[in-house]
Design an enzyme around this catalytic site. Structure first.
Site, PDB file in Angstrom:
ATOM      1  N   SER A 173      66.997  61.772   0.394  1.00  0.00           N
ATOM      2  CA  SER A 173      66.775  61.263   1.745  1.00  0.00           C
ATOM      3  C   SER A 173      67.561  62.111   2.735  1.00  0.00           C
ATOM      4  O   SER A 173      68.768  62.302   2.566  1.00  0.00           O
ATOM      5  CB  SER A 173      67.249  59.816   1.851  1.00  0.00           C
ATOM      6  N   THR A 242      60.735  63.627   2.666  1.00  0.00           N
ATOM      7  CA  THR A 242      60.358  64.095   4.012  1.00  0.00           C
ATOM      8  C   THR A 242      61.068  65.411   4.361  1.00  0.00           C
ATOM      9  O   THR A 242      62.101  65.745   3.774  1.00  0.00           O
ATOM     10  CB  THR A 242      60.749  63.030   5.061  1.00  0.00           C
ATOM     11  N   THR A 310      52.450  57.800   4.328  1.00  0.00           N
ATOM     12  CA  THR A 310      52.044  57.832   5.739  1.00  0.00           C
ATOM     13  C   THR A 310      50.534  57.653   5.923  1.00  0.00           C
ATOM     14  O   THR A 310      50.092  57.078   6.920  1.00  0.00           O
ATOM     15  CB  THR A 310      52.533  59.146   6.385  1.00  0.00           C
TER      16      THR A 310
HETATM   17  C1  LIG Z   1      59.469  55.163   7.225  1.00  0.00           C
HETATM   18  C2  LIG Z   1      59.695  55.887   5.933  1.00  0.00           C
HETATM   19  C3  LIG Z   1      60.664  55.444   5.052  1.00  0.00           C
HETATM   20  C4  LIG Z   1      60.885  56.111   3.842  1.00  0.00           C
HETATM   21  N1  LIG Z   1      61.815  55.626   2.982  1.00  0.00           N
HETATM   22  C5  LIG Z   1      61.994  56.247   1.783  1.00  0.00           C
HETATM   23  C6  LIG Z   1      62.908  55.730   0.829  1.00  0.00           C
HETATM   24  O1  LIG Z   1      63.529  54.690   1.020  1.00  0.00           O
HETATM   25  N2  LIG Z   1      63.048  56.412  -0.340  1.00  0.00           N
HETATM   26  C7  LIG Z   1      62.349  57.555  -0.627  1.00  0.00           C
HETATM   27  O2  LIG Z   1      62.520  58.129  -1.721  1.00  0.00           O
HETATM   28  N3  LIG Z   1      61.475  58.056   0.254  1.00  0.00           N
HETATM   29  C8  LIG Z   1      61.267  57.429   1.434  1.00  0.00           C
HETATM   30  N4  LIG Z   1      60.357  57.919   2.317  1.00  0.00           N
HETATM   31  C9  LIG Z   1      59.638  59.168   1.997  1.00  0.00           C
HETATM   32  C10 LIG Z   1      58.290  58.905   1.338  1.00  0.00           C
HETATM   33  O3  LIG Z   1      58.446  58.241   0.103  1.00  0.00           O
HETATM   34  C11 LIG Z   1      57.543  60.242   1.096  1.00  0.00           C
HETATM   35  O4  LIG Z   1      58.329  61.053   0.252  1.00  0.00           O
HETATM   36  C12 LIG Z   1      57.286  61.000   2.396  1.00  0.00           C
HETATM   37  O5  LIG Z   1      56.955  60.124   3.439  1.00  0.00           O
HETATM   38  C13 LIG Z   1      56.159  62.035   2.229  1.00  0.00           C
HETATM   39  O6  LIG Z   1      54.953  61.415   1.851  1.00  0.00           O
HETATM   40  P1  LIG Z   1      53.811  61.011   2.923  1.00  0.00           P
HETATM   41  O7  LIG Z   1      53.512  62.237   3.736  1.00  0.00           O
HETATM   42  O8  LIG Z   1      52.651  60.554   2.071  1.00  0.00           O
HETATM   43  O9  LIG Z   1      54.371  59.912   3.749  1.00  0.00           O
HETATM   44  C14 LIG Z   1      60.110  57.266   3.516  1.00  0.00           C
HETATM   45  C15 LIG Z   1      59.121  57.693   4.412  1.00  0.00           C
HETATM   46  C16 LIG Z   1      58.903  57.028   5.596  1.00  0.00           C
HETATM   47  C17 LIG Z   1      57.814  57.518   6.518  1.00  0.00           C
END
Ligand SMILES: Cc1cc2nc3c(=O)[nH]c(=O)nc-3n(C[C@H](O)[C@H](O)[C@H](O)COP(=O)(O)O)c2cc1C
Length: 334
Positions: A173, A242, A310
């Site tokens: 994170s 992210t 997302t």
């Molecule tokens: C609001 C938000 C909160 C997130 N919280 C976590 C988290 O608690 N633990 C984690 O491993 N990834 C967390 N992520 C990352 C997502 O699991 C993922 O790795 C990242 O959003 C990329 O994937 P996506 O483009 O499909 O969203 C979070 C992402 C978002 C947008």
């Protein structure tokens, strides 16, 4: 045009991002409603069946960590047709997370920027909810855990692993001070050694993204982390979290970018890892996935599963079925 894009999304997007997230969470907590609607989201096909670290999946589409941080609506997410769902990230103690504003939308490129910083109710609350989830023999429930000390992470592992199918250890994170310590090879090796001593279910490690993709190379830091995972016989790595960005609209001034803009980088990372390590390591691809064609590309590049977050926000709950339908067609036409 679907109900989500015509009605639900405009209502949700008329609210500030975190408020709309809370409203969505309230709706998702109505598990009987989602159970009743589950036929709408159902799509099963043998071509989608797969295996990940010994876990039999109905399809390779996983819910990424962070969507259901406190395990409040995981069974509703299962009704949407995911092959597996990840709850958490859970930490040993409750945490308030970072100050608000800590979630931004960028509608034009279907992205989010968050600096949540693990707001959560802590291990005990999450364990109790996991225990109370309806038993479902085919459900694959994974829990993301994290912390800044080996002891805390091991406590999360030993408490939670009897209640789930696998653990994902989040070392990536961008929003949590102290967590990056495990992005250093010797610290990661020590953490994995401690986790292996107590291991009862598969362990995944969630990586930070590496953006050095224009010259198609892997950074030394990432190579070190992969070597540590191989040495410790980690069952899969999740690539990736992210992308760190600066943004003055966030109270803490920086956060993590997610959504459509990540996809090309995700594909590059999978290609790079697979060309170097082949089948030596299982990889879950995560970042910017919203279509069956993208999943197909990632699977062809060698990903064992994909995870998304997302695209649920932008495309709605039907996105899982849409992806599976297109993916099955593409796999059959191969
Ligand atoms: C609001 C938000 C909160 C997130 N919280 C976590 C988290 O608690 N633990 C984690 O491993 N990834 C967390 N992520 C990352 C997502 O699991 C993922 O790795 C990242 O959003 C990329 O994937 P996506 O483009 O499909 O969203 C979070 C992402 C978002 C947008």
């Amino acid at each position: 045009m679907s109900f989500y894009s015509n009605i639900a999304r405009p209502v949700l997007f008329s609210l500030p991002p975190e408020k709309s997230q809370h409203l969505a969470e309230l709706l998702l907590q109505q598990s009987l409603l989602w159970k009743a609607a589950s036929k709408l989201f159902s799509f099963e096909d043998e071509f989608l069946h797969t295996e990940l670290a010994g876990l039999k999946l109905r399809n390779p589409i996983g819910l990424a960590a962070g969507f259901d941080k406190n395990i409040q609506f995981l069974s509703s997410m299962e009704y949407l047709g995911f092959g597996y769902v990840i709850g958490g990230t859970i930490t040993k103690e409750p945490r308030p997370g970072n100050p608000s504003p800590r979630l931004l939308r960028s509608r034009k490129d279907k992205s989010l920027i968050n600096s949540m910083g693990f707001p959560g109710e802590g291990l005990q609350a999450a364990a109790k909810r996991l225990q109370n989830l309806p038993v479902s023999p085919s459900a694959i429930r994974i829990v993301s855990i994290s912390g800044t000390t080996i002891e805390d992470i091991v406590t999360c592992q030993t408490t939670i692993q009897t209640l789930c199918s696998a653990i994902e250890v989040n070392i990536s994170s961008p929003n949590t001070a102290g967590l990056r310590i495990f992005q250093e090879k010797t610290h990661l090796l020590k953490l994995l050694e401690a986790l292996n001593q107590n291991k009862k279910v598969p362990i995944f490690v969630k990586f930070p993204p590496f953006i050095d993709s224009h010259d198609k190379s892997m950074t030394t830091e990432i190579r070190d982390l992969i070597e540590a995972c191989l040495k410790s016989e980690v069952d899969a790595i999740t690539v990736a979290n992210t992308i760190p960005v600066e943004d003055k609209r966030l109270a803490v001034g920086k956060g993590g970018l997610s959504g459509s803009k990540l996809f090309e980088n995700t594909l590059s990372m999978i290609n790079i890892i697979k060309s170097e390590y082949g089948d030596k390591i299982n990889v879950n691809a995560c970042g910017g996935v919203s279509t069956g064609d993208q999943v197909y590309q990632l699977i062809k590049a060698g990903a064992n599963s994909i995870q998304l977050y997302t695209s649920l926000v932008y495309e709605g709950p039907g996105v899982v079925k849409d992806i599976k339908t297109d993916l099955a067609r593409l796999l059959k036409s191969q």
